[in-house]
Design a protein around this motif. Structure first.
Motif, mmCIF file in Angstrom:
data_model
loop_
_atom_site.group_PDB
_atom_site.id
_atom_site.type_symbol
_atom_site.label_atom_id
_atom_site.label_comp_id
_atom_site.label_asym_id
_atom_site.label_seq_id
_atom_site.Cartn_x
_atom_site.Cartn_y
_atom_site.Cartn_z
ATOM 1 N N ILE A 43 -51.815 -63.909 36.829
ATOM 2 C CA ILE A 43 -52.647 -64.607 37.820
ATOM 3 C C ILE A 43 -51.955 -65.903 38.211
ATOM 4 O O ILE A 43 -51.610 -66.716 37.352
ATOM 5 N N ASP A 44 -51.710 -66.057 39.512
ATOM 6 C CA ASP A 44 -51.196 -67.313 40.065
ATOM 7 C C ASP A 44 -52.413 -68.112 40.550
ATOM 8 O O ASP A 44 -52.960 -67.849 41.617
ATOM 9 N N ILE A 45 -52.850 -69.073 39.740
ATOM 10 C CA ILE A 45 -54.066 -69.824 40.045
ATOM 11 C C ILE A 45 -53.921 -70.601 41.357
ATOM 12 O O ILE A 45 -54.816 -70.620 42.188
ATOM 13 N N VAL B 55 -52.756 -62.295 42.448
ATOM 14 C CA VAL B 55 -52.217 -61.553 41.309
ATOM 15 C C VAL B 55 -50.855 -61.029 41.741
ATOM 16 O O VAL B 55 -50.747 -59.965 42.349
ATOM 17 N N PRO B 56 -49.760 -61.792 41.473
ATOM 18 C CA PRO B 56 -48.448 -61.390 41.985
ATOM 19 C C PRO B 56 -47.832 -60.195 41.280
ATOM 20 O O PRO B 56 -46.873 -59.627 41.778
ATOM 21 N N SER C 205 -61.822 -54.195 42.214
ATOM 22 C CA SER C 205 -62.107 -55.613 42.023
ATOM 23 C C SER C 205 -61.198 -56.515 42.848
ATOM 24 O O SER C 205 -61.406 -57.709 42.918
ATOM 25 N N LEU C 206 -60.140 -55.929 43.446
ATOM 26 C CA LEU C 206 -59.158 -56.725 44.176
ATOM 27 C C LEU C 206 -59.110 -56.298 45.635
ATOM 28 O O LEU C 206 -59.194 -55.112 45.941
ATOM 29 N N SER C 207 -58.979 -57.237 46.510
ATOM 30 C CA SER C 207 -58.870 -56.919 47.937
ATOM 31 C C SER C 207 -57.498 -57.334 48.442
ATOM 32 O O SER C 207 -56.949 -58.343 48.017
ATOM 33 N N ASP C 208 -56.947 -56.540 49.341
ATOM 34 C CA ASP C 208 -55.597 -56.810 49.842
ATOM 35 C C ASP C 208 -55.583 -57.979 50.817
ATOM 36 O O ASP C 208 -56.498 -58.183 51.593
ATOM 37 N N GLY D 42 -49.123 -58.142 50.596
ATOM 38 C CA GLY D 42 -49.452 -57.239 49.500
ATOM 39 C C GLY D 42 -49.961 -57.921 48.265
ATOM 40 O O GLY D 42 -50.090 -57.306 47.214
ATOM 41 N N GLN D 43 -50.287 -59.219 48.316
ATOM 42 C CA GLN D 43 -50.840 -59.892 47.144
ATOM 43 C C GLN D 43 -52.340 -59.620 47.062
ATOM 44 O O GLN D 43 -52.958 -59.102 47.972
ATOM 45 N N ARG D 44 -52.924 -60.032 45.967
ATOM 46 C CA ARG D 44 -54.332 -59.728 45.741
ATOM 47 C C ARG D 44 -55.094 -61.002 45.401
ATOM 48 O O ARG D 44 -54.561 -61.914 44.786
#
Length: 659
Positions: A19-21, A26-27, A40-43, A47-49
């Motif tokens: 996780i990149d705060i 989320v790289p 739980s993740l959206s694009d 392409g990162q989340r």
């Protein structure tokens, strides 16, 4: 014995991600995390989340307080679509520089029970996504899951899985002893040799062996990538400050234990900021790469090169016997720096100032050794470019003064704590004053008069040389205006330009404005430039020099004979004056080589219709020789040291001025 279904579920790959705060993203995540977090993740772009703002805020609070490598003091729950409960745990990692992120894993709390059938085939059918195989106790293959077959192909014996024969023999030997195993090992797959985590369990009733494999090559690659990110410079691929400290600590332990010596060279490039500011960071980065390659090729095989960042490098040499070994490396680096660097279709030149320190002569711990080498480097930089200095005790005081002066330089420019002194230029053979060179001095309110050698390097490094240089030009123009209004016969006043100032894009316009504002005739303002400054980008220099000539200014090459210019370029540069460096004048009449150089320089200049000035004249014998060689002008302590404005006026009245 552990229930097989529990064992299999426990050894399934953990869902892991980073996780990149700061970026709320989320790289990276592995395949297990892709499945677990799918809903739980959206694009977003690239392409990162995205992670939720609430979770981001909570994690950010802990991230500020915890150091890299520390584990978060809390876990957060997660429930998958199949009802499995997870506890998510995180630890702090470096994302490069000062940025921090989190590496997290989802650990299952409860797992669905799986019935074990009597036949292996029925059991394997429940684990279509697991790489799972069954072998006889002697290693003969029985059957495997679809996933296992897709990864490893058709095999006959467990030996066929191993990339190294020795590893295969060890594994088979442990099978014979019915050892349960869990280890990381390289296996041969249809896609090449890859790292796997394997788990071995023995079924005593049926005398078979269960082998569960999990491909961890991606995790291994990720660990290697993180290691390189934390320990290697991304631009030059040299080890960075982290590995430097590791080697120095190790070298210190070995040196103390074996009563040996080791040392280091601290390098800082001369004038690199000028290149970055005028050509851009892309050109600067390419030059840094070329410099790193050149330095690496200049040091012995036993030495290690590190990049600290920016334009700073460190060379470490262990097991040295004499300080001369380190000095030899410094000389090799300086010698190779004399060649140009092909960068961005240009031939660029850049040198380095080098400081040398050795254990135990100069420090008995790593931090002081680096600090003292740094102090020696600053000493070299203040002395001149492309030089090295070995640390001496008084240099620590110099670095403190360096930092103190640096803090007050900007304020000094704002408050105009500077004055100009003027050194007369004398015409030969009648020895009449025909000009002067303007030299800057800093009148510090507490420290008094400060030499340019102390503050000009500070101004260069900080970028303050640009406003300081503009002040000098404007003050010189006002001085010419004041002399004219005082009724003095006009004389020529010369001003030195720094390399960074010469690269300034609007330099010509700034000089033109200063001339227009003061009403000074441009022919009485002379700009002095060095050979190395002009040769840094010869074509651009020619264009800028022609722009100055269109204004009507006089141009001079200062310290002639100490740089790298060629006669071909000397003809192309629209200059009017050559100043022979004082190093050739000092032993004039005593050193045949210097006599020949000075005589040839004057003859060459005369053939090109250039005026020659000899600087650093201190005695009459030098004047006699220069008169014999038809040198037109001189300056030096024989006639006068640099004088304040009032003292210079008195000198003019005493010696006379001719138009």
């Amino acid at each position: 014995m552990t229930d097989l279904s529990t064992l299999l579920h426990r050894k399934m790959p953990l869902a892991a991600w980073i996780i990149d705060i700061e970026q709320s993203s989320v790289p990276w995540c592995n395949e297990a995390a892709e499945v677990l977090l799918m809903d739980s993740l959206s694009d977003i772009k690239s392409g990162q989340r995205v992670i939720g703002s609430e979770l981001k805020s909570r994690l950010a609070l802990y991230l500020k307080e915890l150091e890299v490598g520390k584990t978060l003091p809390f876990k957060w729950p997660f429930v998958s679509k199949d009802g499995t409960h997870y506890n998510v745990r995180g630890s702090v990692i470096s994302l490069g520089g000062a940025r921090k992120g989190l590496s997290v894993e989802a650990h299952p709390v409860s797992a669905p029970r799986i019935s074990v059938e009597n036949s292996h085939s029925s059991l394997l059918s429940h684990f279509t996504t697991l790489s799972f195989a069954v072998f006889e106790q002697n290693g003969i293959y029985l059957e495997a899951s679809k996933c296992f077959t897709e990864q490893f192909g058709d095999i006959e014996h467990v030996r066929d899985l191993f990339a190294v024969a020795g590893a295969a023999n060890s594994f088979i030997s442990r099978l014979a002893q019915r050892e349960s195993m869990s280890q990381d090992i390289r296996l041969s797959t249809k896609n090449g040799v890859r790292w796997h985590k394997i788990e071995v369990s023995h079924q005593l009733k049926t005398n078979v062996v269960y082998l569960l494999t999990h491909d961890i090559q991606e995790e291994r690659d990720h660990e290697v990538a993180l290691y390189r990110l934390n320990n290697y410079d991304g631009l030059t691929h040299l080890p960075n400050r982290n590995l430097l400290y590791q080697q120095l600590e190790s070298a210190l332990v070995n040196a103390r234990k074996r009563h040996r010596q080791f040392g280091l060279l601290y390098l800082d490039l001369d004038g690199f900021k000028v290149i970055n500011d005028n050509f851009g960071h892309r050109v600067g980065d390419e030059l840094i790469q070329r410099v790193a390659e050149r330095i690496k090729g200049s040091i012995p095989s036993g030495a290690c090169l590190y990049r600290l960042g920016g334009d700073e490098f460190v060379v470490v040499l262990e097991n040295t016997n004499e300080i001369e070994e380190l000095e030899s490396i410094a000389r090799s680096i300086m010698q190779n720096a004399s060649n140009t660097y092909p960068v961005a279709k240009m031939e660029m030149m850049i040198t380095a100032s080098i400081g040398i320190a050795s254990y135990p002569q100069h420090a008995d711990d790593v931090d002081n050794l680096l600090k003292n080498a740094d102090a020696a480097m600053y000493r070299a930089k203040s002395t001149g470019h492309n030089m090295y200095c070995v640390y001496e005790d008084h240099m620590a005081d110099n670095i403190n003064a360096h930092l103190t002066l640096g803090g007050g330089l900007r304020k000094a420019i704002e408050e105009e704590q500077f004055i100009l002194h003027y050194q007369p230029k004398i015409r030969l053979p009648d020895e009449v004053v025909v000009g002067a060179e303007a030299l800057i001095r800093w009148v510090h309110p507490e420290l008094g008069m400060i030499s340019p050698d102390q503050f000009i390097p500070l101004a260069e490094e900080s970028g303050l040389i640009l406003p300081l240089g503009e002040w000098v030009i404007r003050r010189a123009c006002r001085q010419l205006q004041e002399w004219r209004e005082a009724g003095l016969d006009p004389i020529k006043l010369s001003v030195n330009l720094s390399s960074r100032q010469f690269m300034q894009a609007d330099l010509v316009d700034m000089v033109q404005r200063a001339l227009e504002e003061t009403g000074v005739d441009p022919k009485y303002l002379e700009l002095e430039l060095t050979e190395s400054m002009l040769m840094a980008d010869a074509q651009q220099s020619i264009e800028k020099l022609h722009s100055f000539r269109k204004l009507g200014l006089t141009l001079s090459i200062d310290d002639f004979g100490t740089g790298y210019s060629s006669l071909a370029y000397l003809k192309k540069f629209p200059i009017q004056t050559l100043k022979i460096d004082r190093s050739f004048i000092h032993d004039l009449g005593l050193d045949c080589d210097n006599d020949a150089i000075v005589k040839a320089t004057i003859a060459m200049a005369n053939s090109l219709n250039l005026k020659v000035i000899a600087e650093g004249v201190e005695n009459r014998s030098q004047i006699d020789v220069l008169n014999g060689y038809d040198c037109q002008e001189v300056q030096g302590y024989l006639f006068s040291k640099p004088l304040s404005s009032d003292d210079f006026l008195m000198y003019l009245k005493a010696h006379g001025v001719m138009a």
